[in-house]
Structures are given as structure tokens and as C-alpha cells.
Design an enzyme around this catalytic site. Sequence first.
Site, PDB file in Angstrom:
ATOM      1  N   THR A 131       0.827  -1.207   0.000  1.00  0.00           N
ATOM      2  CA  THR A 131       0.000   0.000   0.000  1.00  0.00           C
ATOM      3  C   THR A 131       0.863   1.259   0.000  1.00  0.00           C
ATOM      4  O   THR A 131       1.995   1.244   0.500  1.00  0.00           O
ATOM      5  CB  THR A 131      -0.889  -0.014   1.258  1.00  0.00           C
ATOM      6  OG1 THR A 131      -1.481   1.274   1.425  1.00  0.00           O
ATOM      7  CG2 THR A 131      -0.091  -0.306   2.526  1.00  0.00           C
ATOM      8  N   ASP A 132       0.292   2.368  -0.483  1.00  0.00           N
ATOM      9  CA  ASP A 132       1.011   3.655  -0.398  1.00  0.00           C
ATOM     10  C   ASP A 132       1.051   4.178   1.041  1.00  0.00           C
ATOM     11  O   ASP A 132       1.791   5.118   1.338  1.00  0.00           O
ATOM     12  CB  ASP A 132       0.369   4.701  -1.335  1.00  0.00           C
ATOM     13  CG  ASP A 132      -1.082   5.027  -1.007  1.00  0.00           C
ATOM     14  OD1 ASP A 132      -1.680   4.362  -0.138  1.00  0.00           O
ATOM     15  OD2 ASP A 132      -1.631   5.964  -1.631  1.00  0.00           O
ATOM     16  N   GLU A 133       0.259   3.567   1.939  1.00  0.00           N
ATOM     17  CA  GLU A 133       0.197   4.087   3.318  1.00  0.00           C
ATOM     18  C   GLU A 133       1.529   3.910   4.058  1.00  0.00           C
ATOM     19  O   GLU A 133       1.760   4.553   5.075  1.00  0.00           O
ATOM     20  CB  GLU A 133      -0.968   3.441   4.070  1.00  0.00           C
ATOM     21  CG  GLU A 133      -2.275   3.684   3.342  1.00  0.00           C
ATOM     22  CD  GLU A 133      -3.539   3.288   4.108  1.00  0.00           C
ATOM     23  OE1 GLU A 133      -3.502   3.248   5.340  1.00  0.00           O
ATOM     24  OE2 GLU A 133      -4.550   3.038   3.444  1.00  0.00           O
ATOM     25  N   TYR A 156      -1.789  -0.678  10.930  1.00  0.00           N
ATOM     26  CA  TYR A 156      -1.919  -1.321   9.608  1.00  0.00           C
ATOM     27  C   TYR A 156      -0.730  -0.971   8.731  1.00  0.00           C
ATOM     28  O   TYR A 156      -0.048  -1.854   8.204  1.00  0.00           O
ATOM     29  CB  TYR A 156      -3.224  -0.887   8.923  1.00  0.00           C
ATOM     30  CG  TYR A 156      -3.251  -1.193   7.437  1.00  0.00           C
ATOM     31  CD1 TYR A 156      -3.244  -2.504   6.981  1.00  0.00           C
ATOM     32  CD2 TYR A 156      -3.268  -0.160   6.487  1.00  0.00           C
ATOM     33  CE1 TYR A 156      -3.245  -2.793   5.614  1.00  0.00           C
ATOM     34  CE2 TYR A 156      -3.275  -0.443   5.120  1.00  0.00           C
ATOM     35  CZ  TYR A 156      -3.271  -1.752   4.691  1.00  0.00           C
ATOM     36  OH  TYR A 156      -3.258  -2.036   3.335  1.00  0.00           O
ATOM     37  N   LYS A 160       2.360  -3.327   7.213  1.00  0.00           N
ATOM     38  CA  LYS A 160       2.656  -3.490   5.792  1.00  0.00           C
ATOM     39  C   LYS A 160       4.090  -3.041   5.493  1.00  0.00           C
ATOM     40  O   LYS A 160       4.792  -3.668   4.705  1.00  0.00           O
ATOM     41  CB  LYS A 160       1.659  -2.696   4.930  1.00  0.00           C
ATOM     42  CG  LYS A 160       0.230  -3.205   4.958  1.00  0.00           C
ATOM     43  CD  LYS A 160       0.046  -4.594   4.383  1.00  0.00           C
ATOM     44  CE  LYS A 160       0.253  -4.680   2.896  1.00  0.00           C
ATOM     45  NZ  LYS A 160      -0.101  -6.050   2.374  1.00  0.00           N
TER      46      LYS A 160
HETATM   47  P1  NAD Z   1      -9.478  -7.505   2.096  1.00  0.00           P
HETATM   48  O1  NAD Z   1      -9.489  -7.248   3.570  1.00  0.00           O
HETATM   49  O2  NAD Z   1     -10.689  -7.256   1.294  1.00  0.00           O
HETATM   50  O3  NAD Z   1      -9.067  -9.029   1.832  1.00  0.00           O
HETATM   51  C1  NAD Z   1      -8.052  -9.680   2.538  1.00  0.00           C
HETATM   52  C2  NAD Z   1      -8.177 -11.173   2.284  1.00  0.00           C
HETATM   53  O4  NAD Z   1      -7.118 -11.830   3.014  1.00  0.00           O
HETATM   54  C3  NAD Z   1      -9.495 -11.773   2.788  1.00  0.00           C
HETATM   55  O5  NAD Z   1     -10.032 -12.631   1.819  1.00  0.00           O
HETATM   56  C4  NAD Z   1      -9.093 -12.531   4.042  1.00  0.00           C
HETATM   57  O6  NAD Z   1      -9.916 -13.667   4.302  1.00  0.00           O
HETATM   58  C5  NAD Z   1      -7.667 -12.947   3.708  1.00  0.00           C
HETATM   59  N1  NAD Z   1      -6.854 -13.186   4.912  1.00  0.00           N
HETATM   60  C6  NAD Z   1      -6.748 -12.376   6.003  1.00  0.00           C
HETATM   61  N2  NAD Z   1      -5.933 -12.948   6.909  1.00  0.00           N
HETATM   62  C7  NAD Z   1      -5.497 -14.111   6.365  1.00  0.00           C
HETATM   63  C8  NAD Z   1      -4.616 -15.130   6.825  1.00  0.00           C
HETATM   64  N3  NAD Z   1      -4.037 -15.062   8.014  1.00  0.00           N
HETATM   65  N4  NAD Z   1      -4.370 -16.188   6.008  1.00  0.00           N
HETATM   66  C9  NAD Z   1      -4.974 -16.270   4.780  1.00  0.00           C
HETATM   67  N5  NAD Z   1      -5.824 -15.345   4.317  1.00  0.00           N
HETATM   68  C10 NAD Z   1      -6.080 -14.278   5.097  1.00  0.00           C
HETATM   69  O7  NAD Z   1      -8.231  -6.680   1.568  1.00  0.00           O
HETATM   70  P2  NAD Z   1      -8.021  -5.937   0.178  1.00  0.00           P
HETATM   71  O8  NAD Z   1      -8.536  -4.566   0.283  1.00  0.00           O
HETATM   72  O9  NAD Z   1      -8.467  -6.815  -0.929  1.00  0.00           O
HETATM   73  O10 NAD Z   1      -6.431  -5.839   0.155  1.00  0.00           O
HETATM   74  C11 NAD Z   1      -5.644  -6.913  -0.377  1.00  0.00           C
HETATM   75  C12 NAD Z   1      -4.175  -6.531  -0.280  1.00  0.00           C
HETATM   76  O11 NAD Z   1      -3.934  -5.331  -1.011  1.00  0.00           O
HETATM   77  C13 NAD Z   1      -3.700  -6.290   1.149  1.00  0.00           C
HETATM   78  O12 NAD Z   1      -2.401  -6.832   1.263  1.00  0.00           O
HETATM   79  C14 NAD Z   1      -3.684  -4.768   1.272  1.00  0.00           C
HETATM   80  O13 NAD Z   1      -2.701  -4.359   2.193  1.00  0.00           O
HETATM   81  C15 NAD Z   1      -3.319  -4.370  -0.149  1.00  0.00           C
HETATM   82  N6  NAD Z   1      -3.810  -3.036  -0.570  1.00  0.00           N
HETATM   83  C16 NAD Z   1      -5.141  -2.702  -0.408  1.00  0.00           C
HETATM   84  C17 NAD Z   1      -5.583  -1.457  -0.859  1.00  0.00           C
HETATM   85  C18 NAD Z   1      -7.044  -1.058  -0.749  1.00  0.00           C
HETATM   86  O14 NAD Z   1      -7.387   0.081  -1.085  1.00  0.00           O
HETATM   87  N7  NAD Z   1      -7.950  -1.937  -0.327  1.00  0.00           N
HETATM   88  C19 NAD Z   1      -4.690  -0.563  -1.458  1.00  0.00           C
HETATM   89  C20 NAD Z   1      -3.352  -0.934  -1.606  1.00  0.00           C
HETATM   90  C21 NAD Z   1      -2.933  -2.188  -1.167  1.00  0.00           C
HETATM   91  P1  TYD Z   2     -10.748   3.897   4.298  1.00  0.00           P
HETATM   92  O1  TYD Z   2     -11.720   3.503   3.236  1.00  0.00           O
HETATM   93  O2  TYD Z   2     -10.844   3.253   5.637  1.00  0.00           O
HETATM   94  O3  TYD Z   2      -9.293   3.699   3.676  1.00  0.00           O
HETATM   95  P2  TYD Z   2      -7.835   4.164   4.253  1.00  0.00           P
HETATM   96  O4  TYD Z   2      -7.960   4.490   5.679  1.00  0.00           O
HETATM   97  O5  TYD Z   2      -7.037   2.937   4.019  1.00  0.00           O
HETATM   98  O6  TYD Z   2      -7.429   5.335   3.399  1.00  0.00           O
HETATM   99  O7  TYD Z   2     -10.853   5.466   4.527  1.00  0.00           O
HETATM  100  C1  TYD Z   2     -10.682   6.377   3.450  1.00  0.00           C
HETATM  101  C2  TYD Z   2     -10.749   7.774   4.026  1.00  0.00           C
HETATM  102  O8  TYD Z   2     -12.071   8.017   4.501  1.00  0.00           O
HETATM  103  C3  TYD Z   2      -9.836   7.988   5.222  1.00  0.00           C
HETATM  104  O9  TYD Z   2      -9.309   9.317   5.168  1.00  0.00           O
HETATM  105  C4  TYD Z   2     -10.745   7.822   6.419  1.00  0.00           C
HETATM  106  C5  TYD Z   2     -12.081   8.330   5.903  1.00  0.00           C
HETATM  107  N1  TYD Z   2     -13.276   7.683   6.468  1.00  0.00           N
HETATM  108  C6  TYD Z   2     -14.321   8.485   6.964  1.00  0.00           C
HETATM  109  O10 TYD Z   2     -14.248   9.725   6.974  1.00  0.00           O
HETATM  110  N2  TYD Z   2     -15.432   7.862   7.443  1.00  0.00           N
HETATM  111  C7  TYD Z   2     -15.562   6.495   7.467  1.00  0.00           C
HETATM  112  O11 TYD Z   2     -16.606   5.972   7.945  1.00  0.00           O
HETATM  113  C8  TYD Z   2     -14.491   5.703   6.956  1.00  0.00           C
HETATM  114  C9  TYD Z   2     -14.573   4.196   6.956  1.00  0.00           C
HETATM  115  C10 TYD Z   2     -13.361   6.339   6.442  1.00  0.00           C
END
Ligand code: NAD
Ligand code: TYD
Length: 348
Positions: A131-133, A156, A160
Site C-alpha cells: 500500500t502507499d500508506e 496497519y 505493511k
Molecule cells: P481484504 O481485507 O478485502 O481481503 C483480505 C483477504 O485476506 C481476505 O479474503 C481474508 O480472508 C484474507 N486473509 C486475512 N488474513 C489471512 C490469513 N491469516 N491467512 C490467509 N488469508 C487471510 O483486503 P483488500 O482490500 O483486498 O487488500 C488486499 C491486499 O492489497 C492487502 O495486502 C492490502 O494491504 C493491499 N492493498 C489494499 C488497498 C485497498 O485500497 N484496499 C490498497 C493498496 C494495497
Molecule cells: P478507508 O476507506 O478506511 O481507507 P484508508 O484508511 O485505508 O485510506 O478510509 C478512506 C478515508 O475516509 C480515510 O481518510 C478515512 C475516511 N473515512 C471516513 O471519513 N469515514 C468512514 O466511515 C471511513 C470508513 C473512512
Amino acid sequence: MKKKILITGGAGFIGSHVVKLFVKSYPDYEIYNLDKLTYAGNLKNLTEIENEQNYHFIKGDIQDKDFLTTIFEEKGITDVIHLAAESHVDRSISGPMEFIITNIVGTANLLEVARSSWKNESNHIFYHISTDEVYGSLGDEGFFLEDTSYDPRSPYSASKASSDHLVRAYFHTYNLPVKISNCSNNYGSHQFPEKLIPLVINNIKNNKALPVYGTGENVRDWLWVEDHARAIDAIFHKGELGETYNIGGWNEWTNIDLVRKMCQIMDEKLGRTPGTNEQLITFVTDRAGHDMRYAIDATKIKDELGWIPSLEFEEGLEKTIDWYLSNEDWIENVTSGDYQKYYDEHYS
Ligand code: NAD
Ligand code: TYD
């Protein structure tokens, strides 16, 4: 060597889009989706490919190293695309240990098993999705580049960042053939409705308050999840070993502008008088350590691998809203049980 790719976290939001893309685009690859099925994992995300010959589901936990060793041996895993993680910042604030164990120790387990399984062979890839975070928080100016220093602020992002460091350490120390990408906020279908965009859609539909943290001025860079999956495909096949690629949408929005935009679109879609949904906006206590701004400079992947986002944000947002409005069963399914309890404790 026939590719037998272990995709971890393939039942989650991004993972399910990656699994679908790889199963459909590469019938010659065997795709093994290993997922623990936590609250965020849902096999209903994969119904359109679940009967394909080259798709296999394995329920399992990356915290269990012996189990991973058995899978690598039994299936002859040649490559890993690692997405499994605990992914929600708010949950990492209320309970960091699961993030530390899954995201750090789980990644270390996979690295160890890959290192011992692939010892004497070449042509493997261990691709870690991040992630960019990890880069921390930007002010009004500037963008995250691949060489921006790490400065994670939440449990989180710290977990990462730690896993990214381990992956790079295995490249330098053991020559493990790794790749890493760091992506901005994703949106699209099948995202668990605790993250901002699906939460807002679901709450507008149900006439519930829209919680905006702090002043709502925090900025996120939003990318269509299927464009992230395409970027992962490009990096897996064409990216250099040992390299990092930033992936972003060139699409910055303050949270409040985004929520207002969604209110307007949904006034129209739900046949409500203009301005109705905005009345649901409720400013709530800010998230602890809330990063102010994320913005990605994705020039490297654009110039080196020819990837750019395919979808305009407004079109993607409409598609996403339409998907949630016409998939009430899916929302019902994922919001029952444990998630609902968590939701009630934290948000209502
Ligand atoms: P998500 O929470 O929707 O899915 C995570 C998946 O991992 C789920 O299916 C869960 O069951 C599985 N999981 C969790 N713990 C596990 C374990 N111990 N063993 C096996 N499986 C397990 O997450 P997402 O949003 O799809 O993100 C996927 C990846 O991409 C993550 O690594 C996250 O850090 C990264 N990422 C997410 C975003 C975003 O905006 N959502 C952006 C950049 C990077
Ligand atoms: P989120 O979807 O949780 O992603 P991330 O924290 O990984 O960026 O949140 C996106 C942005 O929205 C973040 O600045 C937090 C804000 N946010 C709210 O203001 N209200 C909410 O209920 C949630 C879930 C997030």
C-alpha cells in the site's frame, strides 16, 4: 515449467479481482487461491470462475508455516502473488495484534517457505502487494515516489511497511526473486462495506448517517480495482525482479467532496430530491493518527510497463454504486454475523 501460482487473499476485495483476471486470461496457469476466509473473505466473490479447470481454492491461514510447506510441496507452487492481509486501518487501531501476526509473521512464513522450496531452481516470482500508506502522510504538495522514505503511522501501515522490508531483505540476502507494488486506495465491486466508498453507498441506501472523520479535508487517491488488477498482471509478467512499482489513479479527492459527490449521484439514482442525501452527512471524531494526504506518482509503471488507469473516476463511481444497488444479497451476506456486531459496537 508450467506456472502454478499461489494467490493469497484471493477471496478478498482486490484478491478476487486478481484471481478472476488470472484464471480467465491465463488458462495454461494453475491458480491456487489460499484464503483464511476472515470476515473480509467471501467465496461468493468468485462464483463466475469457481468451476474453471485451472482454479483451485484452499482454505488456509498464512500464520501456519507447516501448512504452507505442505501446500508448496503438494501443489508444486512456482510463484506467489501475496495479497492476504488484515486491511482496515480502523480495525488496526482497535486491535493491532492480528495485523502484526497476519501481515508481518504471515508474510515471513511465506518468504521462508518460498526460500526453502525454490532453493535450486530459477524462474520463480514472489510478488508482494502493498500500500502507499507505508510512506506516511503528505502535506498539500508532492507525491509518493518509489524511493520515498517509509514513515508509517497506523498499526496497519506499520505492519505493511514491516512486511515490505522483509520482502526486500529476502531479495538482498537470499536472492529470492521478489517484486513489490504499493498502490493507492482502491474502489469497485465486492469491497467489504466498512471502507469509505461502500460504507457510504450502503448507508445512503438505508438512510443511515454518513460518518465523516474530522473535517473531511483528508485526501485520498482513488483507483478502480480492476485497473489495480491489470497493473498486478503487468508487474507480474513484465516487472523487474527486486523492483518496486507505485500504482495510483492520478485522482485525488478530499473525503468530504467525495461523499458529497456520491450523495448527488445517489439522489438521482434513488429518485430522491436533490440535497436529500447530503443531510445524512455527520462529522464524527477524527481517526487517531489520521494521515492527511496520500498521492502517488505512478510515472515509473507508466513509462516502464505501459500501464495507465483505464477508467475515469466518475464512470467507475457510477458503476460501483450500480453494482452495490443491484447486489443486495451480497451485502446482506457479508454484513451478517461478526461484522454486524463490530459495526454496531464501533459505528452506531
Ligand atoms: P481484504 O481485507 O478485502 O481481503 C483480505 C483477504 O485476506 C481476505 O479474503 C481474508 O480472508 C484474507 N486473509 C486475512 N488474513 C489471512 C490469513 N491469516 N491467512 C490467509 N488469508 C487471510 O483486503 P483488500 O482490500 O483486498 O487488500 C488486499 C491486499 O492489497 C492487502 O495486502 C492490502 O494491504 C493491499 N492493498 C489494499 C488497498 C485497498 O485500497 N484496499 C490498497 C493498496 C494495497
Ligand atoms: P478507508 O476507506 O478506511 O481507507 P484508508 O484508511 O485505508 O485510506 O478510509 C478512506 C478515508 O475516509 C480515510 O481518510 C478515512 C475516511 N473515512 C471516513 O471519513 N469515514 C468512514 O466511515 C471511513 C470508513 C473512512
